[in-house]
Design a protein around this motif. Structure first.
Motif, mmCIF file in Angstrom:
data_model
loop_
_atom_site.group_PDB
_atom_site.id
_atom_site.type_symbol
_atom_site.label_atom_id
_atom_site.label_comp_id
_atom_site.label_asym_id
_atom_site.label_seq_id
_atom_site.Cartn_x
_atom_site.Cartn_y
_atom_site.Cartn_z
ATOM 1 N N ILE A 87 34.379 36.977 36.292
ATOM 2 C CA ILE A 87 34.061 35.706 37.146
ATOM 3 C C ILE A 87 32.822 35.716 37.768
ATOM 4 N N SER A 88 32.053 34.805 38.246
ATOM 5 C CA SER A 88 30.817 34.698 38.706
ATOM 6 C C SER A 88 30.601 34.498 40.339
ATOM 7 N N LEU A 110 36.812 34.626 44.257
ATOM 8 C CA LEU A 110 38.224 33.952 44.266
ATOM 9 C C LEU A 110 38.958 34.042 45.630
ATOM 10 N N ASN A 149 38.423 41.101 43.208
ATOM 11 C CA ASN A 149 37.280 40.318 43.015
ATOM 12 C C ASN A 149 36.063 41.039 42.685
#
Length: 323
Positions: free
Chosen positions: A174-175, A178, A165
């Motif tokens: 990705i912000s 996950l 991540n």
């Protein structure tokens, strides 16, 4: 009598003697083969055959883990029974979910491992500096025990402090972190990633061994004729390595169909990733229902046996047709 008739008359008894001698040699080889195979078959029957028969027997009883000796025969009630509704293994939605999860995992993971394994083998088959070091490094994922690699990936996939991540957020892909192993939509793909990472070197090793046995004259002729490398691969290389590739696929498919350790370490008993092996373990150990768990194990064995028979039959027909 002509010369031809004399030759034919003398050749007949000679051919008969040769056939008889060949038959004796074949019989002697068959007896020697059975002599060497018998000890292995006896050990295999004791180690694998007897537990398998016991499992099949328990699947027709109401045995529990605390009362194994007082099991009663109940027929096929563990599999399917009607009592104001259908009950049993074949009527359990969770069982069919585990069957679907197992088949999905097998098809996707083995497919990716086959494609990536062939690509890696082609790269390692080329001549470049440091090739031996790269080959040795390639085997590291396969050499690591499955439990260790699964635990290592569990830390890497952690949603709070996992490095995966952190890397994806650093690249802007990705912000937010996950939950790879907790999210039902991502957990199966996380398991597939781990399995592909570990098992691809196995496929690559078998394919690489097959590539190094190929004759070089075919490629020299193709190079002289100006045939493109892509066409050479599909028309020459792929058919020649098909037997080795078939062995790699069937070994990986059998492992994937009975997968347990990597999924259990990463996601435990989650229904989104539960396989047939995990389902059987849950019934046997956690619920202590030996009869029901044995029924699940028996169906798992039958599915794997059916897959093996069909795959070998189709593979033998294909290879025979090629010959």
């Amino acid at each position: 009598m002509t010369v031809h008739e004399t030759t034919t008359a003398t050749a007949g008894p000679k051919k008969a003697r040769q056939d008889a001698r060949g038959t004796k040699v074949r019989r002697r080889r068959v007896r020697a083969a059975w002599l060497f195979l018998t000890p292995m078959l006896v050990v295999l029957a004791l180690v694998a055959g007897w537990p398998l028969l016991r499992t099949i027997w328990f699947s027709f009883t109401d045995a529990s883990l605390s009362q194994m000796g007082s099991a009663n025969f109940i027929g096929v009630e563990n599999y399917l029974v009607y009592d104001e509704g259908w009950y049993g293994l074949l009527a359990d939605p969770l069982w069919w979910q585990s069957v679907w999860n197992t088949l999905f995992f097998t098809v996707i993971s083995v497919g990716l491992e086959t494609v990536l394994g062939v690509i890696v083998a082609l790269v390692l088959n080329a001549k470049f500096r440091g090739r031996m070091v790269v080959r040795a490094a390639m085997l590291i994922p396969w050499a690591i025990p499955t439990i260790v690699s699964a635990k290592m990936w569990a830390w890497m996939l952690n949603d709070q402090f996992g490095i995966l991540n952190h890397m994806l957020m650093g690249l802007g892909i990705i912000s937010a972190p996950l939950a790879w192993t907790a999210d039902a939509d991502l957990s199966m793909w996380a398991v597939i990633i781990v399995d592909v990472w570990k098992a691809t070197p196995f496929v690559a090793l078998l394919v690489l061994a097959a590539l190094q046995m190929l004759p070089s004259d075919c490629y020299e002729a193709a190079r002289v004729d100006g045939i493109s490398p892509v066409r050479v691969f599909f028309k020459v290389t792929l058919p020649l390595i098909a037997p080795a590739l078939m062995v790699a696929v069937i070994f990986r498919a059998l492992d994937a169909l009975r997968v347990f350790d990597v999924i259990y370490v990463l996601t435990s008993n989650a229904s989104s990733t539960m396989t047939m092996s995990i389902y059987a373990r849950q019934q046997l150990v956690e619920f202590q229902d030996v009869g029901y768990g044995s029924a699940a194990s028996t169906l798992l064995f039958l599915i794997i046996a059916l897959f093996t028979i069909v795959y070998l039959y189709l593979g033998r027909r294909q290879l025979g047709g090629d010959q």
